[in-house]
Scaffold this motif. Structure first.
Motif, PDB file in Angstrom:
ATOM      1  N   GLU A 198       0.852  -1.189   0.000  1.00 49.69           N
ATOM      2  CA  GLU A 198       0.000   0.000   0.000  1.00 49.69           C
ATOM      3  C   GLU A 198       0.886   1.235   0.000  1.00 49.69           C
ATOM      4  O   GLU A 198       1.825   1.346   0.791  1.00 49.69           O
ATOM      5  CB  GLU A 198      -0.901   0.012   1.234  1.00 49.69           C
ATOM      6  CG  GLU A 198      -1.846   1.221   1.278  1.00 49.69           C
ATOM      7  CD  GLU A 198      -2.730   1.199   2.506  1.00 49.69           C
ATOM      8  OE1 GLU A 198      -3.844   0.641   2.415  1.00 49.69           O
ATOM      9  OE2 GLU A 198      -2.294   1.726   3.567  1.00 49.69           O
ATOM     10  N   PHE A 200       0.900   5.794  -0.794  1.00 52.41           N
ATOM     11  CA  PHE A 200       0.046   6.979  -0.710  1.00 52.41           C
ATOM     12  C   PHE A 200       0.481   8.003  -1.750  1.00 52.41           C
ATOM     13  O   PHE A 200       1.637   8.433  -1.772  1.00 52.41           O
ATOM     14  CB  PHE A 200       0.115   7.607   0.684  1.00 52.41           C
ATOM     15  CG  PHE A 200      -0.772   8.814   0.838  1.00 52.41           C
ATOM     16  CD1 PHE A 200      -2.153   8.674   0.889  1.00 52.41           C
ATOM     17  CD2 PHE A 200      -0.229  10.089   0.906  1.00 52.41           C
ATOM     18  CE1 PHE A 200      -2.979   9.785   1.022  1.00 52.41           C
ATOM     19  CE2 PHE A 200      -1.042  11.205   1.037  1.00 52.41           C
ATOM     20  CZ  PHE A 200      -2.424  11.048   1.095  1.00 52.41           C
ATOM     21  N   ARG A 201      -0.463   8.364  -2.638  1.00 57.13           N
ATOM     22  CA  ARG A 201      -0.193   9.391  -3.643  1.00 57.13           C
ATOM     23  C   ARG A 201      -0.403  10.753  -2.983  1.00 57.13           C
ATOM     24  O   ARG A 201      -1.538  11.174  -2.742  1.00 57.13           O
ATOM     25  CB  ARG A 201      -1.133   9.225  -4.839  1.00 57.13           C
ATOM     26  CG  ARG A 201      -0.724  10.058  -6.051  1.00 57.13           C
ATOM     27  CD  ARG A 201      -1.721   9.917  -7.193  1.00 57.13           C
ATOM     28  NE  ARG A 201      -1.945   8.535  -7.577  1.00 57.13           N
ATOM     29  CZ  ARG A 201      -1.130   7.824  -8.337  1.00 57.13           C
ATOM     30  NH1 ARG A 201      -0.016   8.377  -8.781  1.00 57.13           N
ATOM     31  NH2 ARG A 201      -1.412   6.572  -8.647  1.00 57.13           N
ATOM     32  N   CYS A 202       0.711  11.424  -2.678  1.00 56.03           N
ATOM     33  CA  CYS A 202       0.633  12.665  -1.901  1.00 56.03           C
ATOM     34  C   CYS A 202       0.532  13.913  -2.770  1.00 56.03           C
ATOM     35  O   CYS A 202       0.176  14.987  -2.274  1.00 56.03           O
ATOM     36  CB  CYS A 202       1.837  12.782  -0.966  1.00 56.03           C
ATOM     37  SG  CYS A 202       3.439  12.776  -1.819  1.00 56.03           S
ATOM     38  N   ASN A 204      -0.677  15.305  -6.885  1.00 51.80           N
ATOM     39  CA  ASN A 204      -1.275  14.957  -8.167  1.00 51.80           C
ATOM     40  C   ASN A 204      -1.484  16.245  -8.962  1.00 51.80           C
ATOM     41  O   ASN A 204      -2.531  16.882  -8.867  1.00 51.80           O
ATOM     42  CB  ASN A 204      -2.610  14.233  -7.964  1.00 51.80           C
ATOM     43  CG  ASN A 204      -3.132  13.619  -9.249  1.00 51.80           C
ATOM     44  OD1 ASN A 204      -2.744  14.023 -10.345  1.00 51.80           O
ATOM     45  ND2 ASN A 204      -4.015  12.645  -9.123  1.00 51.80           N
ATOM     46  N   ASN A 210      -6.581  15.441  -5.435  1.00 50.38           N
ATOM     47  CA  ASN A 210      -6.936  14.021  -5.549  1.00 50.38           C
ATOM     48  C   ASN A 210      -5.761  13.170  -5.069  1.00 50.38           C
ATOM     49  O   ASN A 210      -5.007  12.601  -5.852  1.00 50.38           O
ATOM     50  CB  ASN A 210      -7.297  13.682  -6.996  1.00 50.38           C
ATOM     51  CG  ASN A 210      -7.780  12.239  -7.137  1.00 50.38           C
ATOM     52  OD1 ASN A 210      -8.077  11.565  -6.144  1.00 50.38           O
ATOM     53  ND2 ASN A 210      -7.853  11.764  -8.368  1.00 50.38           N
ATOM     54  N   THR A 211      -5.588  13.120  -3.761  1.00 48.19           N
ATOM     55  CA  THR A 211      -4.537  12.303  -3.158  1.00 48.19           C
ATOM     56  C   THR A 211      -5.201  11.155  -2.411  1.00 48.19           C
ATOM     57  O   THR A 211      -6.227  11.340  -1.757  1.00 48.19           O
ATOM     58  CB  THR A 211      -3.685  13.135  -2.193  1.00 48.19           C
ATOM     59  OG1 THR A 211      -4.527  13.695  -1.185  1.00 48.19           O
ATOM     60  CG2 THR A 211      -2.981  14.264  -2.942  1.00 48.19           C
ATOM     61  N   HIS A 212      -4.614   9.978  -2.499  1.00 48.67           N
ATOM     62  CA  HIS A 212      -5.267   8.813  -1.905  1.00 48.67           C
ATOM     63  C   HIS A 212      -4.282   7.652  -1.816  1.00 48.67           C
ATOM     64  O   HIS A 212      -3.212   7.671  -2.431  1.00 48.67           O
ATOM     65  CB  HIS A 212      -6.469   8.392  -2.753  1.00 48.67           C
ATOM     66  CG  HIS A 212      -6.107   8.123  -4.189  1.00 48.67           C
ATOM     67  ND1 HIS A 212      -5.995   9.125  -5.123  1.00 48.67           N
ATOM     68  CD2 HIS A 212      -5.816   6.970  -4.837  1.00 48.67           C
ATOM     69  CE1 HIS A 212      -5.659   8.614  -6.293  1.00 48.67           C
ATOM     70  NE2 HIS A 212      -5.540   7.299  -6.146  1.00 48.67           N
ATOM     71  N   LYS A 213      -4.672   6.647  -1.051  1.00 51.44           N
ATOM     72  CA  LYS A 213      -3.873   5.436  -0.946  1.00 51.44           C
ATOM     73  C   LYS A 213      -4.152   4.525  -2.139  1.00 51.44           C
ATOM     74  O   LYS A 213      -5.264   4.504  -2.669  1.00 51.44           O
ATOM     75  CB  LYS A 213      -4.185   4.699   0.358  1.00 51.44           C
ATOM     76  CG  LYS A 213      -3.726   5.438   1.608  1.00 51.44           C
ATOM     77  CD  LYS A 213      -4.077   4.667   2.868  1.00 51.44           C
ATOM     78  CE  LYS A 213      -3.587   5.415   4.114  1.00 51.44           C
ATOM     79  NZ  LYS A 213      -3.956   4.700   5.362  1.00 51.44           N
ATOM     80  N   ILE A 214      -3.125   3.794  -2.544  1.00 54.42           N
ATOM     81  CA  ILE A 214      -3.292   2.810  -3.615  1.00 54.42           C
ATOM     82  C   ILE A 214      -2.701   1.486  -3.148  1.00 54.42           C
ATOM     83  O   ILE A 214      -1.691   1.453  -2.447  1.00 54.42           O
ATOM     84  CB  ILE A 214      -2.621   3.264  -4.935  1.00 54.42           C
ATOM     85  CG1 ILE A 214      -1.122   3.546  -4.727  1.00 54.42           C
ATOM     86  CG2 ILE A 214      -3.316   4.486  -5.503  1.00 54.42           C
ATOM     87  CD1 ILE A 214      -0.380   3.862  -6.019  1.00 54.42           C
ATOM     88  N   GLN A 215      -3.353   0.402  -3.515  1.00 55.77           N
ATOM     89  CA  GLN A 215      -2.866  -0.938  -3.190  1.00 55.77           C
ATOM     90  C   GLN A 215      -2.492  -1.627  -4.496  1.00 55.77           C
ATOM     91  O   GLN A 215      -3.345  -1.819  -5.370  1.00 55.77           O
ATOM     92  CB  GLN A 215      -3.930  -1.728  -2.431  1.00 55.77           C
ATOM     93  CG  GLN A 215      -4.235  -1.143  -1.060  1.00 55.77           C
ATOM     94  CD  GLN A 215      -5.192  -1.997  -0.253  1.00 55.77           C
ATOM     95  OE1 GLN A 215      -5.929  -2.829  -0.792  1.00 55.77           O
ATOM     96  NE2 GLN A 215      -5.189  -1.810   1.063  1.00 55.77           N
ATOM     97  N   ASP A 234      -2.729  -2.577 -10.219  1.00 55.54           N
ATOM     98  CA  ASP A 234      -3.718  -2.446  -9.159  1.00 55.54           C
ATOM     99  C   ASP A 234      -4.099  -3.811  -8.599  1.00 55.54           C
ATOM    100  O   ASP A 234      -4.317  -4.773  -9.344  1.00 55.54           O
ATOM    101  CB  ASP A 234      -4.967  -1.735  -9.684  1.00 55.54           C
ATOM    102  CG  ASP A 234      -5.943  -1.400  -8.575  1.00 55.54           C
ATOM    103  OD1 ASP A 234      -6.793  -2.256  -8.266  1.00 55.54           O
ATOM    104  OD2 ASP A 234      -5.842  -0.290  -8.019  1.00 55.54           O
TER     105      ASP A 234
END
Length: 392
Positions: A198, A200-202, A204, A210-215, A234
């Protein structure tokens, strides 16, 4: 009374046998890869005995040292190699591509090429781990007589990163920000093992806020043009994408799942590179469009650009810019040269923006002929530019 002791002589207690074994080790050191069947790769049906070349090199070294080897038959050399395996000087694996000691598989010429690549990646692409490795090797190899030649940068790759990549340098310049560069060691392990993680896109810049965690499954570290990217898949939907490392924070969590292994990693990596080769640039498209493209269900867009004399020579030089490209000459001018050339390429729609940006670098020496949407976009760019300059 002294009890008689039975003295067991070692197999190499005989001077001739010992010298032969030492010379064999010297052969493997001085000729890494000796016995390789490279010359026979194109004719795999031809028998190749690696020991013949080993024997030849062994005798050369013996002669150069003034040593006469009385017993140097192939079965004897094979027995000596078995001894080296027993003492773990050689691995137990089969040396199909030649013998070498430990990880010493390169000769001086091969090592110089590798060092040049490391230097370029450390100096210009700013890879902090490669920088440390290169510095260690430089110190370790200083004692060699060839060290100056080995470390001379015969080859280099000048594309420079535009962002800070080394956490230590960031700290020294008061520019520190926690990014994925802080986690390169564990990231590389996750890539090799196929471990889900996991991140985290800090930042963009294309969609601020639009920042969020990605798995994802991390697949590969990719350097392109100005920065390092992470190619990833993904975890839920298999969508492939590239994310710039400095836009990912130092949040790094290994997900509690089994490793999927290198085979599945390679399969996904192959698909990703097929998409990159078919497109233009780094955009791999949206989840839906990428799924259709991977199924062969999208229609490619044929793009044609007309290039004019000032840049024609440069365009003509690029014979391998894209696998689908075609270049045609326009009518001749009075000087016998074409008035223009037309460059055509078939691209997925996801690549049109990046292709357009590439064309824009040629300013007034390029004109879109198709498709209509790029003609309109390019013309609007030109009009906007005129407006900006006219209002200065």
């Amino acid at each position: 009374m002294v009890r008689n002791q039975q003295i067991t002589s070692h197999a190499y207690s005989d001077r001739a046998a010992f010298e032969r074994l030492m010379l064999l080790i010297a052969t493997l050191v001085q000729y890494p890869g000796v016995g390789s069947s490279d010359a026979l790769e194109k004719n795999s049906g031809q028998y190749h005995d690696a020991l013949i070349e080993v024997q030849t090199r062994l005798l050369e070294i013996a002669n150069s040292m003034g040593i006469t080897l009385s017993a140097c038959a192939l079965p004897t050399i094979r027995k000596d190699l078995t001894i080296l395996r027993q003492w773990r000087i050689l691995n137990q694996s089969r040396y199909r591509w030649g013998y070498y000691l430990g990880t010493g598989a390169m000769g001086p010429e091969e090592l110089q090429v590798a060092l040049n690549a490391l230097h370029s990646q450390a100096e210009y692409q700013g890879d902090p781990q490669i920088k440390q490795i290169y510095q260690r090797l430089e110190r370790r190899l200083r004692g060699l007589n060839l060290s100056k030649e080995l470390f001379y940068p015969v080859r280099t790759h000048l594309d420079r990163t535009i962002v800070y990549t080394d956490p230590e340098e960031m700290m020294s310049r008061n520019k520190y920000r926690g990014t994925l560069y802080d986690k390169l060691d564990v990231l590389q392990v996750a890539i090799i093992q196929g471990q889900a993680i996991e991140l985290f896109r800090c930042r963009n810049p294309y969609q601020p806020g639009n920042t969020h965690k990605i798995q994802v499954y991390p697949l590969q570290l990719v350097y392109s043009d100005i920065a390092w990217y992470l190619l990833h898949e993904d975890l839920q939907n298999g969508h492939l994408a590239l994310s710039r490392l400095d836009r990912l924070s130092d949040h790094f969590q290994i997900l509690d799942m089994k490793y999927r292994g290198s085979q599945l990693q390679r399969e996904s990596l192959k698909v990703a590179h097929q998409l990159l080769e078919a497109g233009w640039g780094l955009s791999l498209g949206t989840e839906e469009n990428q799924h259709l493209e991977r199924q062969g269900q999208i229609k490619l867009v044929e793009v044609t650009v007309r290039f004019f004399p000032d840049v024609m020579a440069f365009i003509l030089e690029g014979e391998k810019r894209h696998p689908s490209q075609e270049i045609k000459e326009g009518p001749k001018a009075n000087n016998g040269r074409p008035m223009y050339i037309e460059y055509s390429v078939k691209l997925p729609r996801r690549s049109l923006n990046e292709f357009c940006y590439w064309v824009c670098r040629f300013m007034g020496n390029a004109q879109f002929i198709s498709p209509p949407e790029l003609i309109e976009k390019h013309e609007k760019m030109a009009r906007d530019l005129i407006t900006r300059y006219s209002t200065v």
